[in-house]
Each structure stands twice: as C-alpha cells, then as structure tokens.
Design a protein around this motif. Sequence first.
Motif, PDB file in Angstrom:
ATOM      1  N   TYR A  15       0.835  -1.207   0.000  1.00 27.10           N
ATOM      2  CA  TYR A  15       0.000   0.000   0.000  1.00 27.10           C
ATOM      3  C   TYR A  15       0.872   1.261   0.000  1.00 27.10           C
ATOM      4  N   LEU A  16       1.880   1.298   0.845  1.00 28.54           N
ATOM      5  CA  LEU A  16       2.749   2.473   0.924  1.00 28.54           C
ATOM      6  C   LEU A  16       3.581   2.628  -0.351  1.00 28.54           C
ATOM      7  N   LYS A  17       4.063   1.523  -0.904  1.00 32.48           N
ATOM      8  CA  LYS A  17       4.851   1.600  -2.134  1.00 32.48           C
ATOM      9  C   LYS A  17       3.997   2.075  -3.308  1.00 32.48           C
ATOM     10  N   VAL A  18       2.741   1.637  -3.345  1.00 35.47           N
ATOM     11  CA  VAL A  18       1.852   2.048  -4.428  1.00 35.47           C
ATOM     12  C   VAL A  18       1.577   3.549  -4.344  1.00 35.47           C
ATOM     13  N   LEU A  19       1.340   4.058  -3.137  1.00 35.51           N
ATOM     14  CA  LEU A  19       1.131   5.496  -2.990  1.00 35.51           C
ATOM     15  C   LEU A  19       2.371   6.276  -3.427  1.00 35.51           C
ATOM     16  N   CYS A  20       3.537   5.809  -2.995  1.00 36.38           N
ATOM     17  CA  CYS A  20       4.774   6.512  -3.340  1.00 36.38           C
ATOM     18  C   CYS A  20       5.109   6.380  -4.819  1.00 36.38           C
ATOM     19  N   TRP A  21       4.604   5.351  -5.468  1.00 39.39           N
ATOM     20  CA  TRP A  21       4.813   5.171  -6.902  1.00 39.39           C
ATOM     21  C   TRP A  21       4.253   6.374  -7.665  1.00 39.39           C
ATOM     22  N   SER A  22       3.047   6.778  -7.316  1.00 44.55           N
ATOM     23  CA  SER A  22       2.408   7.896  -8.001  1.00 44.55           C
ATOM     24  C   SER A  22       2.707   9.242  -7.348  1.00 44.55           C
ATOM     25  N   LEU A  23       3.090   9.213  -6.067  1.00 41.40           N
ATOM     26  CA  LEU A  23       3.272  10.453  -5.319  1.00 41.40           C
ATOM     27  C   LEU A  23       4.647  10.480  -4.645  1.00 41.40           C
ATOM     28  N   PRO A  24       5.712  10.354  -5.413  1.00 41.71           N
ATOM     29  CA  PRO A  24       7.039  10.312  -4.777  1.00 41.71           C
ATOM     30  C   PRO A  24       7.363  11.579  -4.005  1.00 41.71           C
ATOM     31  N   GLU A  25       6.813  12.716  -4.462  1.00 43.19           N
ATOM     32  CA  GLU A  25       7.097  13.970  -3.770  1.00 43.19           C
ATOM     33  C   GLU A  25       6.395  14.070  -2.416  1.00 43.19           C
ATOM     34  N   HIS A  26       5.420  13.178  -2.177  1.00 37.87           N
ATOM     35  CA  HIS A  26       4.686  13.179  -0.905  1.00 37.87           C
ATOM     36  C   HIS A  26       5.079  11.997  -0.018  1.00 37.87           C
ATOM     37  N   ALA A  27       6.162  11.312  -0.351  1.00 36.85           N
ATOM     38  CA  ALA A  27       6.529  10.104   0.394  1.00 36.85           C
ATOM     39  C   ALA A  27       6.759  10.405   1.868  1.00 36.85           C
ATOM     40  N   GLN A  28       7.470  11.475   2.162  1.00 40.56           N
ATOM     41  CA  GLN A  28       7.748  11.783   3.563  1.00 40.56           C
ATOM     42  C   GLN A  28       6.499  12.293   4.281  1.00 40.56           C
ATOM     43  N   PHE A  29       5.599  12.938   3.570  1.00 41.07           N
ATOM     44  CA  PHE A  29       4.331  13.333   4.178  1.00 41.07           C
ATOM     45  C   PHE A  29       3.528  12.094   4.573  1.00 41.07           C
ATOM     46  N   ILE A  30       3.482  11.122   3.668  1.00 37.84           N
ATOM     47  CA  ILE A  30       2.788   9.863   3.966  1.00 37.84           C
ATOM     48  C   ILE A  30       3.477   9.162   5.134  1.00 37.84           C
ATOM     49  N   GLY A  31       4.810   9.148   5.105  1.00 35.52           N
ATOM     50  CA  GLY A  31       5.555   8.504   6.182  1.00 35.52           C
ATOM     51  C   GLY A  31       5.333   9.160   7.527  1.00 35.52           C
ATOM     52  N   SER A  32       5.212  10.482   7.550  1.00 36.87           N
ATOM     53  CA  SER A  32       4.980  11.170   8.828  1.00 36.87           C
ATOM     54  C   SER A  32       3.628  10.790   9.416  1.00 36.87           C
ATOM     55  N   ILE A  33       2.633  10.579   8.561  1.00 42.86           N
ATOM     56  CA  ILE A  33       1.316  10.144   9.043  1.00 42.86           C
ATOM     57  C   ILE A  33       1.421   8.743   9.638  1.00 42.86           C
ATOM     58  N   VAL A  34       2.106   7.853   8.919  1.00 40.21           N
ATOM     59  CA  VAL A  34       2.273   6.489   9.428  1.00 40.21           C
ATOM     60  C   VAL A  34       3.051   6.511  10.738  1.00 40.21           C
ATOM     61  N   PHE A  35       4.114   7.297  10.790  1.00 44.80           N
ATOM     62  CA  PHE A  35       4.968   7.384  11.981  1.00 44.80           C
ATOM     63  C   PHE A  35       4.161   7.795  13.217  1.00 44.80           C
ATOM     64  N   ARG A  36       3.210   8.696  13.046  1.00 45.29           N
ATOM     65  CA  ARG A  36       2.428   9.198  14.183  1.00 45.29           C
ATOM     66  C   ARG A  36       1.320   8.252  14.613  1.00 45.29           C
ATOM     67  N   ASN A  37       0.961   7.301  13.771  1.00 48.78           N
ATOM     68  CA  ASN A  37      -0.277   6.560  14.031  1.00 48.78           C
ATOM     69  C   ASN A  37      -0.141   5.045  14.087  1.00 48.78           C
ATOM     70  N   VAL A  38       1.082   4.531  14.095  1.00 49.21           N
ATOM     71  CA  VAL A  38       1.264   3.087  14.269  1.00 49.21           C
ATOM     72  C   VAL A  38       2.199   2.858  15.443  1.00 49.21           C
ATOM     73  N   ASP A  39       2.208   1.626  15.953  1.00 46.81           N
ATOM     74  CA  ASP A  39       3.095   1.327  17.065  1.00 46.81           C
ATOM     75  C   ASP A  39       4.541   1.206  16.591  1.00 46.81           C
ATOM     76  N   ALA A  40       5.463   1.194  17.536  1.00 48.08           N
ATOM     77  CA  ALA A  40       6.885   1.232  17.218  1.00 48.08           C
ATOM     78  C   ALA A  40       7.340   0.010  16.422  1.00 48.08           C
ATOM     79  N   VAL A  41       6.792  -1.163  16.757  1.00 50.13           N
ATOM     80  CA  VAL A  41       7.197  -2.387  16.061  1.00 50.13           C
ATOM     81  C   VAL A  41       6.769  -2.339  14.596  1.00 50.13           C
ATOM     82  N   MET A  42       5.518  -1.936  14.351  1.00 53.22           N
ATOM     83  CA  MET A  42       5.051  -1.857  12.968  1.00 53.22           C
ATOM     84  C   MET A  42       5.831  -0.805  12.187  1.00 53.22           C
ATOM     85  N   TRP A  43       6.137   0.319  12.821  1.00 52.59           N
ATOM     86  CA  TRP A  43       6.905   1.348  12.122  1.00 52.59           C
ATOM     87  C   TRP A  43       8.276   0.826  11.718  1.00 52.59           C
TER      88      TRP A  43
END
Length: 356
Positions: free
Chosen positions: A306-334
Amino acid sequence: CAIDFSNYYFIGIFLFLSFFWASLPHLRFFGMDEKFGMGYWTECFALDTLAACAAQYYHNNVTENPEDDCLGSKILMFIGLTIAALANMIAFLHTLTGILQRRGVFTPEVKWGPLSFMKLTHEAFRGNMDKLRKVIDVIDLSPEAYQSNKEQQEENLGLFAAHFSRFVTVHEEHAKHEDEVIFKIFNDYFNAHAKVYNDDHAEDHRKLEEWRILCNKLLDSDLGMRERQDSLETLKKELPPFFDHFLEHLKGEEDNLQPIGRKHLPLEVQKQISRETFRITSAEKWEIIIPYIVNNLPRHGQRVRYLKVLCWSLPEHAQFIGSIVFRNVDAVMWERLRIETPEIIPRGATNWKRYY
C-alpha cells in the motif's frame, strides 16, 4: 554415516521450521484466503522432506544396528509420514476444489499498479468490519449487565464508536475518490458501466449518516438508558446486513471495474488518477485514512505494498505519507515498515538519510 546423517537430519528440522514460519502470512492458512494459491503447497514440500529424512534415518539405524528395534527413530518416521500425508491430502483437496470452482489455481496473481491502493482499501474494510461485528456483539446496555460491569461496557462503547467513526470517514472519502475521479474515467471507457456502484455509494452514505447519529446517542450519557439501548438494538439489527451488502459491493467492484483499470488504462493515466484522488482529500482526512488502512490490513506485505503504491504515483509526498504512518502506528510496525520503505521516513527522524 549415522552420525553425519543425524546432523543433517536436525539441520533439516531447523530449515523446515524456518520455511514453515516464513510461509505463513500472519497464520492465515488453509482456506482462510479468499483466493487459493499454489503457495499452499509450500508447507507440504517442507513436511515431505522432513518425513523422507526421518524414514532414511530409521533405515540407517536399522541397517547398522539390526539387533536394535530403533523405536525412537521409528516413532519419528511415523509422525513425519502421518503429518506429511495429512498436509498433502488437505492441500490436494483445496487444489481440487479450487480447480472445480475456477478460482484461478494455475493463473498468476493479479499484477499491481498505481491504482492498487483502492483494492488494498477494500481489504482494510474487510478487516475492520470483522472488528466492528465483534465489538458490537459484546456491548450490552441492559440494566443488569450495565450496572454489573459499567466501566467495561463504556469502554466497549468507546471502542465501537472509534472504529465506526473511522469506518464512516474512510467510506465517505473512498466513495468520493471513486465517484468523482476513478469511476468517471471508467464510465468514459464504458458508458454507465459503474452506475450501479455510484448508486450504492449514495444510498450507503445516507444510511451511514443515520447510524452515525445513533452512535452519537450511544455515547451521550445525558440521555436515558432506554433511548441509548434502543439505539444499540437498531445498530445491532441493521449493521450486520449492511456489512454483508458492503462485502458484495466490494467484490462486485473488484470483479467488474478494477479489470478496466488494469487492462485499458495506460500507466501514466493510472498515476494521474492516483494524484487526483490524493488532491481532492484534505490532509486531515488522510491522517485518518492512511492509518486506518495500514492498521486494518491483515498482512505485513499488504501494508508495504500500500505504501509503495502510494509513493509510486506520489514520490514527492513520500515523507508526508511517512509522517502520518509514523504518528499513528506502534513502534514495532513502524520499524518493519520503514525497513521495507525507507523513502517514507520523515525528515529528521531516526534512520532518515539525506539524498541531496
């Protein structure tokens, strides 16, 4: 020879256990996946090898020690052969069933593309609906049950409300993506082909708004217990049939609409669609959508995809997507996700690297 073979035998056990664990995607196994895959035979090959080693080990012991009955190695052989036989029989029956039901046993898996995030959103819906069913079933606002375990019931109410609120938000945005962008293009290729699903979205939106109001009543402690209980009974009665209907709706889209994107839309058009769906949803809503999907997908591989597919079309937003994931998942999943998709690590976070 027996000593050397013993070493090889236990090395075989180690490899078997390693392959067995690696082949089980989060313990979803025989028949739990909607589509049968030939990967079901992975465990059988490992078991067959282990059983063959046990049989050879028993033969070597009997040959070298004819006066000894070698009971221990005989038991190991019987256990290995029995387990291998059962596993092969089950896999064969699943394979035969898959062939008879035309489940694509000998066809390759569906290829992934920029629009695959929509299919993975469907999988997240399926996972979350299972949770919603379980949570609402354990809520009981009858006077006896509520008074005997008030804190637990209020906790269950809060859990259900949180899951349902996110479900409604993601459903609304997902339907908007389809109605305003994706299905509009599909209808251009095949006139009104997606109309029935557009109509479903409108009707589902109306129902979900009604249930959202009932859910708010459930949480309103100022209301009488009778009114809250009536709201709960309505939800318990109406939500399960809706979930069944929604599963059929998702399956219908996957069978009748997604092939259009795979077979008729060029790669660049698919990327444009992905970028447009990202644009029409606010950052506040993506803060709900992305964690919802990542946390409700059942497999690690699906989360990474899912994350790779989003970054495929939106490479310029990869870190924005990552910051959302970083804030909302547990440490192990991150940790697991950032290893597979290092491009999403937010600027300045641990393991972030400057590329320019």
